[in-house]
Motif scaffolding. Structure first.
Motif, PDB file in Angstrom:
ATOM      1  N   ASP A 116       0.431  -1.441   0.222  1.00  0.00           N
ATOM      2  CA  ASP A 116      -0.184  -0.069   0.307  1.00  0.00           C
ATOM      3  C   ASP A 116       0.643   1.342   0.148  1.00  0.00           C
ATOM      4  N   ARG A 117       0.449   1.985   0.690  1.00  0.00           N
ATOM      5  CA  ARG A 117       0.707   3.469   0.105  1.00  0.00           C
ATOM      6  C   ARG A 117       2.352   4.457   0.681  1.00  0.00           C
ATOM      7  N   ALA A 118       2.559   2.911   1.965  1.00  0.00           N
ATOM      8  CA  ALA A 118       3.417   2.969   2.800  1.00  0.00           C
ATOM      9  C   ALA A 118       3.615   1.540   3.273  1.00  0.00           C
ATOM     10  N   THR A 119       4.804   1.574   4.462  1.00  0.00           N
ATOM     11  CA  THR A 119       5.181   0.048   5.204  1.00  0.00           C
ATOM     12  C   THR A 119       5.144   0.396   6.023  1.00  0.00           C
ATOM     13  N   GLU A 120       5.195   1.242   6.821  1.00  0.00           N
ATOM     14  CA  GLU A 120       5.517   1.825   8.403  1.00  0.00           C
ATOM     15  C   GLU A 120       4.084   1.298   8.992  1.00  0.00           C
ATOM     16  N   ARG A 121       5.004   0.360  10.258  1.00  0.00           N
ATOM     17  CA  ARG A 121       3.599  -0.964  11.031  1.00  0.00           C
ATOM     18  C   ARG A 121       3.462   0.368  12.021  1.00  0.00           C
ATOM     19  N   ARG A 122       2.211   0.114  12.431  1.00  0.00           N
ATOM     20  CA  ARG A 122       1.382   1.408  13.631  1.00  0.00           C
ATOM     21  C   ARG A 122       0.329   0.582  14.119  1.00  0.00           C
ATOM     22  N   PRO A 123       0.081   0.327  15.236  1.00  0.00           N
ATOM     23  CA  PRO A 123      -1.273  -0.854  16.192  1.00  0.00           C
ATOM     24  C   PRO A 123      -2.534   0.030  15.750  1.00  0.00           C
ATOM     25  N   THR A 124      -3.071  -0.638  15.780  1.00  0.00           N
ATOM     26  CA  THR A 124      -4.707  -0.149  15.329  1.00  0.00           C
ATOM     27  C   THR A 124      -5.422   0.536  16.719  1.00  0.00           C
ATOM     28  N   PRO A 125      -5.995   1.435  17.677  1.00  0.00           N
ATOM     29  CA  PRO A 125      -6.378   0.926  18.467  1.00  0.00           C
ATOM     30  C   PRO A 125      -7.777  -0.337  18.688  1.00  0.00           C
ATOM     31  N   THR A 126      -8.158  -0.330  19.561  1.00  0.00           N
ATOM     32  CA  THR A 126      -9.003  -1.300  20.064  1.00  0.00           C
ATOM     33  C   THR A 126     -10.247  -0.809  19.821  1.00  0.00           C
ATOM     34  N   VAL A 127     -11.495  -1.536  20.255  1.00  0.00           N
ATOM     35  CA  VAL A 127     -12.813  -1.164  20.433  1.00  0.00           C
ATOM     36  C   VAL A 127     -12.653  -0.352  21.800  1.00  0.00           C
ATOM     37  N   ARG A 128     -12.089  -1.323  22.865  1.00  0.00           N
ATOM     38  CA  ARG A 128     -12.341  -1.217  23.603  1.00  0.00           C
ATOM     39  C   ARG A 128     -11.952   0.299  23.984  1.00  0.00           C
ATOM     40  N   GLN A 129     -10.700   0.409  24.542  1.00  0.00           N
ATOM     41  CA  GLN A 129     -10.139   1.724  24.022  1.00  0.00           C
ATOM     42  C   GLN A 129     -10.230   2.842  24.004  1.00  0.00           C
ATOM     43  N   ALA A 130     -11.357   2.676  22.439  1.00  0.00           N
ATOM     44  CA  ALA A 130     -12.009   4.190  22.527  1.00  0.00           C
ATOM     45  C   ALA A 130     -13.186   4.455  22.888  1.00  0.00           C
ATOM     46  N   ALA A 131     -13.973   3.180  23.945  1.00  0.00           N
ATOM     47  CA  ALA A 131     -15.158   2.589  24.451  1.00  0.00           C
ATOM     48  C   ALA A 131     -14.566   3.769  26.061  1.00  0.00           C
ATOM     49  N   SER A 132     -13.722   3.360  26.197  1.00  0.00           N
ATOM     50  CA  SER A 132     -13.152   3.886  27.777  1.00  0.00           C
ATOM     51  C   SER A 132     -12.643   5.674  27.610  1.00  0.00           C
ATOM     52  N   MET A 133     -13.256   6.100  26.660  1.00  0.00           N
ATOM     53  CA  MET A 133     -13.028   7.373  26.478  1.00  0.00           C
ATOM     54  C   MET A 133     -14.104   8.139  25.733  1.00  0.00           C
ATOM     55  N   THR A 134     -14.397   9.705  26.639  1.00  0.00           N
ATOM     56  CA  THR A 134     -15.516  10.394  26.408  1.00  0.00           C
ATOM     57  C   THR A 134     -15.573  10.955  24.621  1.00  0.00           C
ATOM     58  N   PRO A 135     -16.615  10.916  23.867  1.00  0.00           N
ATOM     59  CA  PRO A 135     -16.165  11.500  22.801  1.00  0.00           C
ATOM     60  C   PRO A 135     -15.427  13.518  22.310  1.00  0.00           C
ATOM     61  N   ASP A 136     -15.721  13.653  23.767  1.00  0.00           N
ATOM     62  CA  ASP A 136     -14.483  15.105  24.265  1.00  0.00           C
ATOM     63  C   ASP A 136     -13.106  14.554  23.742  1.00  0.00           C
ATOM     64  N   GLU A 137     -12.758  13.526  25.290  1.00  0.00           N
ATOM     65  CA  GLU A 137     -11.407  12.962  25.137  1.00  0.00           C
ATOM     66  C   GLU A 137     -10.674  12.987  23.630  1.00  0.00           C
ATOM     67  N   VAL A 138     -12.098  12.586  22.742  1.00  0.00           N
ATOM     68  CA  VAL A 138     -11.374  11.416  21.576  1.00  0.00           C
ATOM     69  C   VAL A 138     -10.850  12.477  20.898  1.00  0.00           C
ATOM     70  N   PHE A 139     -11.556  14.120  20.294  1.00  0.00           N
ATOM     71  CA  PHE A 139     -11.356  15.064  20.116  1.00  0.00           C
ATOM     72  C   PHE A 139     -10.268  15.793  20.443  1.00  0.00           C
ATOM     73  N   ALA A 140     -10.045  16.526  21.714  1.00  0.00           N
ATOM     74  CA  ALA A 140      -9.550  16.963  22.625  1.00  0.00           C
ATOM     75  C   ALA A 140      -7.563  16.196  22.177  1.00  0.00           C
ATOM     76  N   LEU A 141      -7.687  15.001  21.545  1.00  0.00           N
ATOM     77  CA  LEU A 141      -5.951  14.209  21.452  1.00  0.00           C
ATOM     78  C   LEU A 141      -6.211  14.497  19.715  1.00  0.00           C
ATOM     79  N   ALA A 142      -7.300  14.546  18.877  1.00  0.00           N
ATOM     80  CA  ALA A 142      -7.020  15.264  16.997  1.00  0.00           C
ATOM     81  C   ALA A 142      -6.752  16.833  17.742  1.00  0.00           C
ATOM     82  N   ALA A 143      -7.291  17.352  18.636  1.00  0.00           N
ATOM     83  CA  ALA A 143      -6.754  18.916  18.612  1.00  0.00           C
ATOM     84  C   ALA A 143      -5.013  18.974  19.051  1.00  0.00           C
ATOM     85  N   ALA A 144      -4.800  18.003  20.093  1.00  0.00           N
ATOM     86  CA  ALA A 144      -3.684  17.483  20.455  1.00  0.00           C
ATOM     87  C   ALA A 144      -2.376  17.417  18.774  1.00  0.00           C
TER      88      ALA A 144
END
Length: 408
Positions: free
Chosen positions: A338-366
């Motif tokens: 594909d476009r690149a070969t660098e390997r990065r782990p995908t987040p898990t649903v459980r990780q996401a479920a432990s966060m609020t939407p505001d927390e996820v967006f705050a990480l995006a802003a950071a």
């Protein structure tokens, strides 16, 4: 929206001295990103973010010739008229209510929704959302007690245009800039689509063929779309209900499916494939401001560009769906070939479920990347629309943060 500080209007005023593009044809994402930042409680970061991003921006292109009712068809899709188009819509919005202007021009622009890799319609969607918020805020100030609702559909009920209070100057200017950008870069599909199979969004996405030669930029790839076997059938496969409420629901499902799909296909091109979710979400945000008769045609118009983007940037091999926990079989972020070969782990649903939407967006802003911010904005929308939340959508937003490099 948390906008009591007036920061959004300040940011838009700063940006309206800049052009809609940079480096030849790359989109200026700042108006869209700052709207998302303010909406999700990140107002304090806006001016600092603009100070950094603003160094990339350029001045407004020179004017060529004024656009009129007699000449607009000749100027449609001509980027030499970028500033002329913004001027034209500024005049239109000064003379008529913004909803009336939008209702006239939305169906004219829909056939060219691919404009600038869908950034034209995405910018319009952000601009319309701010105007709808302004109306809601003004209306709420004069309506202490809302009457009990009796609606049975989740689709919003558009307000009557004559009942709309006047929005702020910077927000109207932003709509003029957004519509002008879309008009100047108006780009139809590379051929007609065949309306056939009436598939669900998830099924239609799963059945998409893939462009084998994915070399070059979007213009090179779009030119090769007609060589993809079955592309016209695939781009016409989504079921489009005629009923406006059902069309709204189907478009909501498309946004959700596109957001989920990023977690398994985003590695094909982590930046470009966010638009398979953010473009239909821009249309969804705009529907409440449009006559209901335009809702089904809007869904019909946005699906083919989403399909084409997935065809020309989709990976050769998808990843497994986001894992429930870290104990499950690990998935890799990018695959060889594909476009690149660098390997990065995908987040898990459980990780996401432990966060609020505001927390996820705050990480995006950071994180700071404009595409990460806008995709998180859409993922939060998807989560808010689900009765029990949507951890898969939040996991996709976290995945985008891991796949797209932060600005330097």
């Amino acid at each position: 929206m948390d906008d009591t500080s007036g920061i959004l209007d300040e940011a838009l005023e700063r940006l309206h001295s800049t052009g809609p593009e940079r480096a030849g044809w790359l989109s200026n994402h700042a108006p869209m990103a700052v709207e998302a930042l303010v909406r999700h409680g990140q107002s304090a970061t806006v001016h600092g973010w603009l100070d950094s991003y603003g160094s990339k921006l350029e001045g407004r292109p020179r004017r060529l010739s004024p656009i009129t009712e007699a000449t607009w068809q000749q100027a449609l899709g001509d980027p030499q008229h970028l500033t002329d188009w913004a001027d034209y819509f500024a005049r239109q919005l000064a003379e008529r209510p913004w909803r009336e202007v939008l209702a006239v021009w939305w169906p004219r622009l829909l056939p060219g929704i691919l404009a600038s890799a869908t950034h034209g319609v995405i910018r319009v969607g952000h601009a319309v959302r701010t105007l709808l918020d302004s109306e809601q805020t003004a209306r709420a100030a004069h309506t202490p007690h809302a009457a009990p609702g009796t609606a049975t559909s989740s689709a919003p009920v558009p307000a009557a245009p004559h009942a709309s209070p006047a929005p702020s100057g910077p927000r109207l200017t932003e709509l003029a800039e957004a519509l002008g950008y879309w008009a100047a870069r108006h780009q139809p599909l590379p051929g007609a689509v065949d309306v056939g199979v009436a598939a669900t969004p998830a099924a239609a996405l799963a059945a998409l063929p893939r462009l084998a030669d994915q070399s070059g930029g979007i213009r090179d790839r779009l030119a090769r779309v007609p060589t993809v076997p079955g592309w016209q059938q695939a781009a016409g496969a989504l079921h489009v209900p005629d009923d406006p409420d059902l069309a709204y629901e189907q478009l909501s499902r498309l946004v959700r499916a596109g957001t989920h799909r990023y977690a398994t296909h985003g590695h094909g091109d982590p930046v470009m494939l966010v638009h398979a979710a953010t473009a239909p979400n821009a249309v969804l945000r705009t529907l409440p401001a449009l006559p209901r008769a335009l809702w089904a045609p809007s869904l019909r118009a946005v699906w083919p560009p989403v399909a084409v983007l997935m065809m020309i940037y989709g990976p050769a091999s998808p990843l497994p769906a986001p894992r429930l926990s870290d104990d499950d079989r690990p998935a890799e972020g990018r695959l060889a070939g594909d476009r690149a070969t660098e390997r990065r782990p995908t987040p898990t649903v459980r990780q996401a479920a432990s966060m609020t939407p505001d927390e996820v967006f705050a990480l995006a802003a950071a994180h700071g990347d404009e595409h990460v911010i806008k995709f998180a904005d859409t993922a939060v929308d998807v989560t808010a629309a689900a009765p029990d939340g949507d951890a898969r959508a939040l996991a996709a937003a976290l995945y985008a943060q891991s796949m797209i490099d932060a600005p330097r």
